[in-house]
Design an enzyme around this catalytic site. Sequence first.
Site, PDB file in Angstrom:
ATOM      1  N   GLU A 493       0.831  -1.209   0.000  1.00 19.74           N
ATOM      2  CA  GLU A 493       0.000   0.000   0.000  1.00 19.74           C
ATOM      3  C   GLU A 493       0.865   1.258   0.000  1.00 19.74           C
ATOM      4  O   GLU A 493       0.520   2.258  -0.637  1.00 19.74           O
ATOM      5  CB  GLU A 493      -0.953  -0.022   1.197  1.00 19.74           C
ATOM      6  CG  GLU A 493      -2.066  -1.062   1.020  1.00 19.74           C
ATOM      7  CD  GLU A 493      -2.987  -1.166   2.221  1.00 19.74           C
ATOM      8  OE1 GLU A 493      -4.202  -0.905   2.053  1.00 19.74           O
ATOM      9  OE2 GLU A 493      -2.508  -1.530   3.308  1.00 19.74           O
ATOM     10  N   GLU A 513      -4.078  -9.688   3.884  1.00 15.40           N
ATOM     11  CA  GLU A 513      -4.966  -9.371   5.002  1.00 15.40           C
ATOM     12  C   GLU A 513      -6.171 -10.304   5.090  1.00 15.40           C
ATOM     13  O   GLU A 513      -6.627 -10.648   6.193  1.00 15.40           O
ATOM     14  CB  GLU A 513      -5.460  -7.919   4.896  1.00 15.40           C
ATOM     15  CG  GLU A 513      -4.412  -6.876   5.230  1.00 15.40           C
ATOM     16  CD  GLU A 513      -3.544  -6.488   4.044  1.00 15.40           C
ATOM     17  OE1 GLU A 513      -2.798  -5.504   4.140  1.00 15.40           O
ATOM     18  OE2 GLU A 513      -3.602  -7.185   2.998  1.00 15.40           O
TER      19      GLU A 513
END
Length: 671
Positions: A493, A513
Amino acid sequence: MTHRFANPLLAEPARAMPRHVGIIGAGSIGPDIGYYLKSALPTLKLTLVDLAQPALDAALARFRGYADKAVARGKMKAQEAEGVLRDVHGTTDYDAIAGCDWVLEAATENLALKRRIFADVEKRVADDAIITSNTSSLPAARIFSELRNPRRATVTHFFAPAWRNPAVEVIDWERVDAGLVEHLRRFFCETGKLPLVTADAPCFMLDRIFDNWCNESALLLDRASAAQVDTVASDYVHAGPFFVLNLAHGNPIIVETNTLQADEEGEHYRPASIFGSVERWLTVAPGKSVPVEAETAAAVRDRLLGVLFSQSVDILDRGIGEPADLDLGCRIALGFREGPLALMRSLGEAEGARVLERFVAERPGMPQPRRALGEYQRFERHVLVDDVADVKVITLRRPEALNALHDEMTDEILDVIRRHEDDPAVAGFVVVGYGTRAFCAGADIGRFPSMLGDARAAAQYARDCSRLLVHLDAMRKPVVAALNGMALGGGFELAMRCHALVAVRGASMQLPEVTLGIVPGIGAMVVPYRRWPRAAEVFHAMLRKGERLGAERAHELGIVDALAADYRELIGCAVERVHALAQRMPRITEGAVEVPGFGERVERASNGTVLSATTIGLIEKAVREAAAAPTLAQALEVGYASFGASACTAAAREGIAAFGERRSPDFGRTG
């Protein structure tokens, strides 16, 4: 004068990788150093030399044992293990080192013996062969004073177990070739070690901490037992000093090293006399404790902290080591929970001063700080900053966590950028990871477990964690992510919010995740669909199944702008991208975007793990809503809110618990 980059991999390679290494001494640490070298360079020829054949036989058996255990635990394939064991030779004949391009001595801590060894070595090796000693305390200037060519010799001090402990001190002494120091730094970094450069003081940097920590513990035995000292010390280290001394048979080492310091620097370093009469200490194992009265505990704590702080300020005042290296080395090599400077900072300046004042009063002669304590805290702890042409290269350095992000690292990156982004002499920035394994292995879980069940707090946490990323979105100068290895979760990210990505071949990106029962909350459900719309299906799979994306495929899709063969070339590509973007900064699409449908239902991750249908549903909903949002800011808010919602699910509680307990999550019962 050789320029020293903070990140050793930025330097131009001065030598080829070694082809034949000789290790003198097949006792305790020599074979472990050899196993590390062969694991890193399987084609290396390794020659172990010792006077005693039984020691050589035991060393070769240890090699086989390490390799067999690695295969049994799935850390190494059988074929790889055979490569590690191939071309390893044990001999009592010094002539076997004749063809070595590096000879490393790991014999007893005896200056006369080491000098004799190196005289024999220098007769047999080529003039350009590297010569190093693994001494933990003897200055290089004494060991190598009689060599014909001391410029090619220095100390490389490993820490036990040397095949696994990453730390190694490289000693920069007055007669060594600066290029050799840089070569060794680069070599160690490239082969998975953490090289720490220190000055040529007795005991160097980390043993000054450890040896005096242990000696002070022994001097405390007039008021507490060994078990009580270890109990108090467990607040600061994973294993108490007396437990470690038992484990390492370290009593003679403390006598040797502290005698050396006492002879050099004063009687206050003289080793405790009890070391000469005790073989093993009666203490407690890590995690165990014995009762300690409050007054005794306070006295022991102050003395332990006092010697820690006293040695630390002395190391910095005398230029023996760098502050970030000191803190990192104490954690990695010595097992401290926090580095001494971080610990001093957490106590506060007033409390730190009180501890030092009491310590110096009880231990006259011990070093005192030469500056205000706050002055010792002015350094970057988790990033390295270098200049490559007119570009600032920011290296993420948390090797013990594969360079994972946490709050302090995030703030350091942001602070470096803010300090230089308005400087007309700076064209832009490159962000890269330390070493060759990872760019950034995600974000530390940090405070998130305490927010499970609180959607608002979790959403705010994601928002707070995005402070660096939001700043990147608005920058007028380019920041390029140089992927030197894996970029996972929050690490990817971060990379996708940089203005361009370049990568070494073999690097990879992943959003794992979903396998933890949570959603990626700081942009991964938003930004990829706005920056690389033709790769939407790939991001669907990454988000919902945790699929890994290789750098080569990412390059084909236009996510990665350029591929590099190695670290040095990678930085060159990144600097080129900074210059190319200077006049045309890319921006993330502001308006709504279209995303394709998700297709078939997903039940398992790409590795076969059963996933949470609830978590996948939250991801799909967030992707659709974020794509429809009229602005990037509103789209990011969708992601933060979805992260908050995921924190309130049974899947998140199970996934985070399983991660902490190092087991596979059971989403079958959570949904």
